[in-house]
Design a protein around this motif. Structure first.
Motif, PDB file in Angstrom:
ATOM      1  N   ILE A  81       0.839  -1.206   0.000  1.00 43.99           N
ATOM      2  CA  ILE A  81       0.000   0.000   0.000  1.00 43.99           C
ATOM      3  C   ILE A  81       0.869   1.248   0.000  1.00 43.99           C
ATOM      4  CG2 ILE A  81      -1.591   1.342   1.435  1.00 43.99           C
ATOM      5  CD1 ILE A  81      -2.908  -1.353   2.182  1.00 43.99           C
ATOM      6  N   ILE A  82       1.913   1.271   0.805  1.00 47.08           N
ATOM      7  CA  ILE A  82       2.811   2.432   0.858  1.00 47.08           C
ATOM      8  C   ILE A  82       3.490   2.647  -0.499  1.00 47.08           C
ATOM      9  CG2 ILE A  82       4.979   3.274   1.862  1.00 47.08           C
ATOM     10  CD1 ILE A  82       4.029   1.984   4.528  1.00 47.08           C
ATOM     11  N   ILE A  83       3.951   1.568  -1.119  1.00 40.58           N
ATOM     12  CA  ILE A  83       4.580   1.683  -2.447  1.00 40.58           C
ATOM     13  C   ILE A  83       3.583   2.247  -3.451  1.00 40.58           C
ATOM     14  CG2 ILE A  83       5.513   0.350  -4.388  1.00 40.58           C
ATOM     15  CD1 ILE A  83       6.794  -1.526  -2.279  1.00 40.58           C
ATOM     16  N   SER A  84       2.351   1.746  -3.410  1.00 44.47           N
ATOM     17  CA  SER A  84       1.315   2.226  -4.324  1.00 44.47           C
ATOM     18  C   SER A  84       1.020   3.705  -4.122  1.00 44.47           C
ATOM     19  CB  SER A  84       0.041   1.409  -4.119  1.00 44.47           C
ATOM     20  OG  SER A  84      -1.014   1.932  -4.872  1.00 44.47           O
ATOM     21  N   VAL A  85       0.934   4.134  -2.881  1.00 42.33           N
ATOM     22  CA  VAL A  85       0.649   5.546  -2.589  1.00 42.33           C
ATOM     23  C   VAL A  85       1.798   6.438  -3.051  1.00 42.33           C
ATOM     24  CG1 VAL A  85       0.337   7.200  -0.691  1.00 42.33           C
ATOM     25  CG2 VAL A  85      -0.977   5.077  -0.721  1.00 42.33           C
ATOM     26  N   ILE A  86       3.022   6.008  -2.816  1.00 43.60           N
ATOM     27  CA  ILE A  86       4.183   6.797  -3.251  1.00 43.60           C
ATOM     28  C   ILE A  86       4.207   6.905  -4.779  1.00 43.60           C
ATOM     29  CG2 ILE A  86       6.710   6.801  -3.392  1.00 43.60           C
ATOM     30  CD1 ILE A  86       6.682   5.598  -0.513  1.00 43.60           C
ATOM     31  N   LEU A  87       3.984   5.787  -5.468  1.00 39.80           N
ATOM     32  CA  LEU A  87       3.959   5.823  -6.930  1.00 39.80           C
ATOM     33  C   LEU A  87       2.802   6.669  -7.457  1.00 39.80           C
ATOM     34  CD1 LEU A  87       4.876   2.122  -7.826  1.00 39.80           C
ATOM     35  CD2 LEU A  87       6.341   4.155  -7.957  1.00 39.80           C
ATOM     36  N   THR A  88       1.675   6.672  -6.751  1.00 37.18           N
ATOM     37  CA  THR A  88       0.542   7.512  -7.146  1.00 37.18           C
ATOM     38  C   THR A  88       0.883   8.983  -6.978  1.00 37.18           C
ATOM     39  OG1 THR A  88      -1.045   5.797  -6.539  1.00 37.18           O
ATOM     40  CG2 THR A  88      -1.881   8.040  -6.686  1.00 37.18           C
TER      41      THR A  88
END
Length: 166
Positions: A81-88
């Motif tokens: 989830i953290i990786i996804s939020v950072i990439l978003t």
């Protein structure tokens, strides 16, 4: 059909009248043809890579922190989830999603992306009425469906005396 007529100073176009069926036929004829095989392949590859990344993260937690599969699952999801939020936030996840389609939308990373995107778009409206209210517009239905489905499955388990494997 529209016709051109020269009347004095310029061109005059007659109104074009199409019904819904004719419009759909014309737009289908002139629109891009989706390559279903390639779309499925892209979704499969990207979804698979997200799962491989998740498995690698879980194996990392198991090896470094001596966790069991069950213990490593929660921090694995949190890291994804953290990786996804950072990439978003950097606009990268949206480019991946455009190319991959459902392959990036189905895993938990797609859910995190939808919530983060809503929050980013509405931050100018304030924290409570903007971010807080709009963040769950898309994700709210997913949360409600998940809670209702879990409740129904729990009731079925209780009625039939099915024991969970935990």
């Amino acid at each position: 059909m529209a016709t051109n007529s020269k009347s004095g100073s310029g061109l005059r176009l007659n109104s074009l009248s199409l019904n819904e069926k004719e419009y759909k036929q014309i737009s289908k004829k002139h629109g891009p043809k989706p390559n279903i095989f390639m779309n499925c392949l892209r979704a499969f590859v990207v979804g698979g890579l997200i799962c491989v990344l998740g498995q690698a993260i879980q194996e990392f937690f198991k090896a470094v922190f001596k966790m069991t599969n069950q213990e490593a699952s929660s921090p694995t999801v949190a890291v994804l989830i953290i990786i996804s939020v950072i990439l978003t936030c950097f606009g990268v996840y949206d480019k991946i999603a455009q190319w991959a389609g459902a392959g990036s939308a189905v895993p938990v990373t797609g859910f995190a992306n939808s919530m983060c995107s809503s929050a980013i778009e509405s931050r100018s409206e304030g924290i409570v009425l903007g971010v807080g209210a709009n963040m769950f517009k898309l994700a709210g239905s997913v949360i409600v469906f998940g809670v209702v489905a879990a409740f129904i499955i729990g009731v079925i388990y209780a009625i039939f005396g099915i024991q969970g494997g935990h």
